[in-house]
Design a protein around this motif. Sequence first.
Motif, short mmCIF file in Angstrom:
data_model
loop_
_atom_site.label_atom_id
_atom_site.label_comp_id
_atom_site.label_asym_id
_atom_site.label_seq_id
_atom_site.Cartn_x
_atom_site.Cartn_y
_atom_site.Cartn_z
N LYS A 1 -14.50 10.10 19.37
CA LYS A 1 -15.78 11.08 19.40
C LYS A 1 -17.00 9.87 19.95
O LYS A 1 -17.67 10.53 20.77
CB LYS A 1 -16.16 11.65 18.17
CG LYS A 1 -15.29 12.72 17.71
CD LYS A 1 -15.01 13.74 18.93
CE LYS A 1 -13.69 14.86 18.38
NZ LYS A 1 -13.26 15.90 19.25
N LEU A 2 -16.92 8.76 19.34
CA LEU A 2 -18.02 7.94 19.72
C LEU A 2 -17.55 7.34 21.24
O LEU A 2 -18.55 7.22 22.27
CB LEU A 2 -17.88 6.76 19.01
CG LEU A 2 -18.39 6.95 17.40
CD1 LEU A 2 -18.27 5.52 16.67
CD2 LEU A 2 -19.72 7.20 17.49
N GLN B 1 -22.19 14.89 17.66
CA GLN B 1 -22.48 14.54 16.51
C GLN B 1 -22.14 15.77 15.35
O GLN B 1 -21.78 15.56 14.15
CB GLN B 1 -23.92 14.44 16.41
CG GLN B 1 -24.54 14.30 14.80
CD GLN B 1 -24.11 12.92 14.26
OE1 GLN B 1 -23.78 12.07 14.99
NE2 GLN B 1 -23.95 12.88 13.00
N ILE C 1 -13.09 9.95 14.66
CA ILE C 1 -14.22 9.47 14.71
C ILE C 1 -14.57 8.58 15.76
O ILE C 1 -15.41 8.70 16.88
CB ILE C 1 -15.26 9.10 13.44
CG1 ILE C 1 -14.98 10.19 12.55
CG2 ILE C 1 -16.48 8.26 13.78
CD1 ILE C 1 -15.70 9.66 11.18
N GLU D 1 -19.29 17.41 15.37
CA GLU D 1 -17.97 17.08 14.96
C GLU D 1 -17.69 15.90 14.27
O GLU D 1 -17.06 15.88 13.22
CB GLU D 1 -17.13 16.64 16.34
CG GLU D 1 -16.96 18.17 17.25
CD GLU D 1 -16.24 17.98 18.51
OE1 GLU D 1 -15.13 18.37 18.71
OE2 GLU D 1 -16.88 17.38 19.33
N ILE D 2 -18.57 14.90 14.49
CA ILE D 2 -18.44 13.72 13.65
C ILE D 2 -19.03 13.86 12.34
O ILE D 2 -18.20 13.42 11.24
CB ILE D 2 -19.59 12.64 14.34
CG1 ILE D 2 -19.09 11.90 15.61
CG2 ILE D 2 -19.80 11.36 13.30
CD1 ILE D 2 -19.69 11.08 16.37
N GLU D 3 -20.00 14.74 11.92
CA GLU D 3 -20.32 15.09 10.64
C GLU D 3 -19.30 15.79 9.87
O GLU D 3 -19.05 15.52 8.62
CB GLU D 3 -21.55 15.91 10.44
CG GLU D 3 -22.92 15.26 11.08
CD GLU D 3 -24.34 15.99 11.20
OE1 GLU D 3 -23.90 17.18 11.07
OE2 GLU D 3 -25.19 15.59 11.33
N GLN E 1 -16.78 13.30 8.91
CA GLN E 1 -17.39 12.27 7.80
C GLN E 1 -17.17 12.93 6.57
O GLN E 1 -16.62 12.41 5.40
CB GLN E 1 -18.78 12.16 8.05
CG GLN E 1 -19.05 11.11 9.28
CD GLN E 1 -20.38 10.91 9.79
OE1 GLN E 1 -21.13 11.97 9.48
NE2 GLN E 1 -21.00 9.57 10.03
#
Length: 324
Positions: A94-95, A110, A91, A112-114, A117
Motif C-alpha cells: 500500500k505504501l 490510508q 502494508i 486500507e492501511i489502518e 494495522q
Amino acid sequence: MSSIMTNASALTALQSLNATNKSLQQTQARISTGYRVAEAVDNAAYWSIATTMRSDNQALSTVQDSLGLGASKVDTAYTGMNKAIDTINSIKVKLVAAYGSTDAEKEKFQTEIETLQKQMKSYADGATFSGTNMLSVSTASGTAADVKIVSAFNRDASGKASISTIDVNVESIKLYDAGAAPDAKGILDTARLGTTGAATTSAQDPTLGDDPATGDTYSVAKLSVKGASDGQISQMMNVVDAALKDMTNAATTLGAAKSSIDLQKTFTTSLMDSIDRGVGQLVDADMNKESTRLQALQVQQQLGIQALSIANSSSQSILSLFKG
C-alpha cells in the motif's frame, strides 16, 4: 538308636519341607506380582535404585507434559507472527501504491492501511495460549520476562536433582508493549528513524506534507500516508522494511525454539523407555524361569510331604518289639 522321644529323620524331613515351602511361596509371589524384587527385603540395593529411577521417570512424565504445553505456546506465537508478517507485507504494498498518488488517493490507501494495522494488533492480542502471550505484552518497567519451558529433569553422579529449561526471549520478539515505561517498545509500536528504520527511544513526529526532516520517526502501528509527502512515504517504507526484518528474525527465533522443543520431546520419550528397560532388568521376574522353578518346587513339596510321612511312621515299628 531307636527313640520315641526324638525322631531325627522326621526333623530333617520337616526342615527340608519348610525350606521348599518358603521357596515355593517366593516363586508364587514373583509369578503373581511379576517382580523379582518387589520389596526392599528382596534386594535392598536393587529396590532402592529402582524406586529412585521410577520417581525420576514420573518427573520426566511431567517434563513431557510441560514440553507439550510449551510447544503449544510457541506454536501459537509462531502462527501469530507469520500472520503479522503477511499483513505488514500488505502494508508495504500500500505504501508503494501511495507513492506519487494524489491526496484523495492517499486517503483511500490510508483507510486500507489502518484496517491492516488493526488486523496486526488483533493477531498479536489473539496469540495467547494458557494465559501466555509473547507478541502483545505489558511491561511495567525494564524488559519483558522470558518464557521458560521445562525441558529436562537431571540427576548428577552425586544424586543431586536439577531442572533444565528452554528459554524464549520475549523482549526480542514482542510486537507490541502496552507498558507504561518499558526499556523498549515492541517491533511494531516502537519509534523508528525514517532515514534508517532503526528503533529509537527519542520519538520525533514528522509534519506530514513537508520534506523529511532529520530525526523524524515513524511507528508501523501508527503509519499515516494521509497528507504525507512522497519523501515521507519513502521513509515510511524504510521503517516498514526494518520492522519486517525484525519480525523475520523473531519468527526464526520462535521456529528454532519450536524445533528444540520437538527434539527434546522425542529425547524425553526415548529416555523414559530406556529407564523403564533398565529398571525392568533389575527387578522384573523372568517368567519362563519362574514357571519352570514352580513346577520343580511343587514336585519337591510333594516328595517332602511323602518323606515326612515315612519318617513319622518309622517310630511305629518300635511297637512290634513289645508284641508277645
